[in-house]
Design an enzyme around this catalytic site. Structure first.
Site, PDB file in Angstrom:
ATOM      1  N   ASP A 166       0.807  -1.111   0.052  1.00 24.79           N
ATOM      2  CA  ASP A 166      -0.115   0.018   0.103  1.00 24.79           C
ATOM      3  C   ASP A 166       0.990   1.317   0.162  1.00 24.79           C
ATOM      4  O   ASP A 166       1.915   1.382   0.752  1.00 24.79           O
ATOM      5  CB  ASP A 166      -0.859   0.177   1.343  1.00 24.79           C
ATOM      6  CG  ASP A 166      -2.046  -0.966   1.211  1.00 24.79           C
ATOM      7  OD1 ASP A 166      -2.060  -1.784   0.200  1.00 24.79           O
ATOM      8  OD2 ASP A 166      -2.957  -0.904   2.053  1.00 24.79           O
ATOM      9  N   HIS A 204       4.860  -7.489  -0.404  1.00 27.45           N
ATOM     10  CA  HIS A 204       4.695  -8.508  -0.965  1.00 27.45           C
ATOM     11  C   HIS A 204       5.435  -8.604  -2.388  1.00 27.45           C
ATOM     12  O   HIS A 204       5.667  -7.556  -3.049  1.00 27.45           O
ATOM     13  CB  HIS A 204       3.278  -8.758  -1.098  1.00 27.45           C
ATOM     14  CG  HIS A 204       2.491  -8.820   0.152  1.00 27.45           C
ATOM     15  ND1 HIS A 204       1.981 -10.009   0.626  1.00 27.45           N
ATOM     16  CD2 HIS A 204       2.296  -7.827   1.235  1.00 27.45           C
ATOM     17  CE1 HIS A 204       1.260  -9.876   1.672  1.00 27.45           C
ATOM     18  NE2 HIS A 204       1.555  -8.675   2.262  1.00 27.45           N
ATOM     19  N   SER A 248       8.514   4.097   5.365  1.00 25.19           N
ATOM     20  CA  SER A 248       9.461   3.717   4.561  1.00 25.19           C
ATOM     21  C   SER A 248       8.910   3.723   3.096  1.00 25.19           C
ATOM     22  O   SER A 248       7.911   3.890   2.694  1.00 25.19           O
ATOM     23  CB  SER A 248      10.528   2.859   4.750  1.00 25.19           C
ATOM     24  OG  SER A 248      11.662   3.280   4.178  1.00 25.19           O
TER      25      SER A 248
END
EC number: 4.1.1.65
Length: 294
Positions: free
Chosen positions: A88, A145, A246
């Site tokens: 995200d 991911h 980050s």
């Protein structure tokens, strides 16, 4: 002087690592009333949607870090086709890598070789490929991911500063992603080599991977680890996580056919970013093999 430039400049003399480690200690606090207070305040301030979390009850988390790296319900992040977003966040930049140079922000570019730890041979396969950068804000889901299925070939820890990573610093700190502490993970995929670069930032207490646990902080030296036993991850599988904030920089060894995406648009983990076909092996009559894009 603009506010953004001032914000970037005042970070230079700060003890980046000391601040981050102290915040990390606080984020591991397990005193119930204190960690509940911190988590609830964070949810209110950043308007975190807990209905998508696998555990929606904020009080169920043992510490702030457990809350921050919370898992999502499977249906909350469906995996699209083609190349997908690893996290995200905000798609801050994407495009072609020209002669080993990536775009950080408007008017700001940086070196691919430096980003990947200073080894020209490691960087060579990516010099004429593509890249995409996803910035994770505090409210976002903070597990990273796989954008494609791949087999881990090499992991490199690169020490560095840990400037805050956001639009202000990207615009005013030269080579921000290539000077911050980072973890470089090189994968072999059916679409060619893939580099997943997890960039540290101010108050990021640690970076973890699913195959080696917590990686940072380590030492002041570049550390390179190769894997003899294959570690293969499917597209959409978790590969790592940030304990606070980050950015992820993805580097591809070939040109990616990105969709018509807007810079600074919001993306979700698993959302399609573009198309990239497999590399096909062509066998010639003389028995030699060559690769071509599929």
């Amino acid at each position: 002087m603009t506010r953004d430039k001032l914000f970037a400049l005042i970070q230079y003399p700060l003890p980046h690592h000391l601040i981050s480690r102290l915040v990390g200690k606080f984020a591991e606090c397990r005193i119930p009333w204190l960690k509940h207070l911190f988590i609830q305040a964070f949810i209110r301030h950043f308007e975190v949607d807990m209905s998508q979390a696998l555990e929606p009850d904020p009080t169920a988390y043992a510490c702030f870090n457990d809350f921050f790296t919370r898992a999502m319900k499977a249906e909350a992040r469906p995996i699209g086709d083609g190349l997908v977003s690893p996290a995200d966040g905000t798609l801050s930049q994407y495009g072609r890598t020209y002669h080993g140079t990536l775009v950080q922000a408007k008017g700001q570019a940086y070196s691919l070789t430096t980003l990947l730890g200073g080894d020209v041979h490691r960087a060579a396969p990516f010099r004429q490929g593509s890249f995409a950068t996803v910035y994770l804000s505090p409210r976002d889901y903070h597990r990273v991911h796989m954008p494609l299925a791949g087999t881990l070939r090499e992991m490199v820890y690169v020490p560095g500063r840990i400037f805050s990573v956001n639009r202000a610093t990207a615009n005013h700190v030269p080579a921000l992603f290539a000077r911050n502490e980072r973890l470089v993970c090189i994968f072999d995929t059916e679409q060619g080599p893939l580099a997943m670069v997890l960039v540290g930032a101010m108050i990021v207490a640690a970076i973890e991977t699913v195959w080696a646990g917590q990686i940072t902080p380590l030492s002041g030296e570049i550390q390179r680890i190769r894997f003899d036993e294959p570690i293969t991850l499917e597209k959409g599988a978790e590969m790592g996580r940030f304990k606070l904030g980050s950015t992820v920089v993805m580097c591809f060894g070939r040109e990616v056919d990105f969709d018509d995406l807007s810079i600074d648009s919001m993306v979700s983990m698993g959302e399609r970013l573009g198309g990239v076909g497999p590399i096909q092996r062509i066998r010639y009559q003389d028995g030699n093999a060559a690769s071509s894009a599929g």
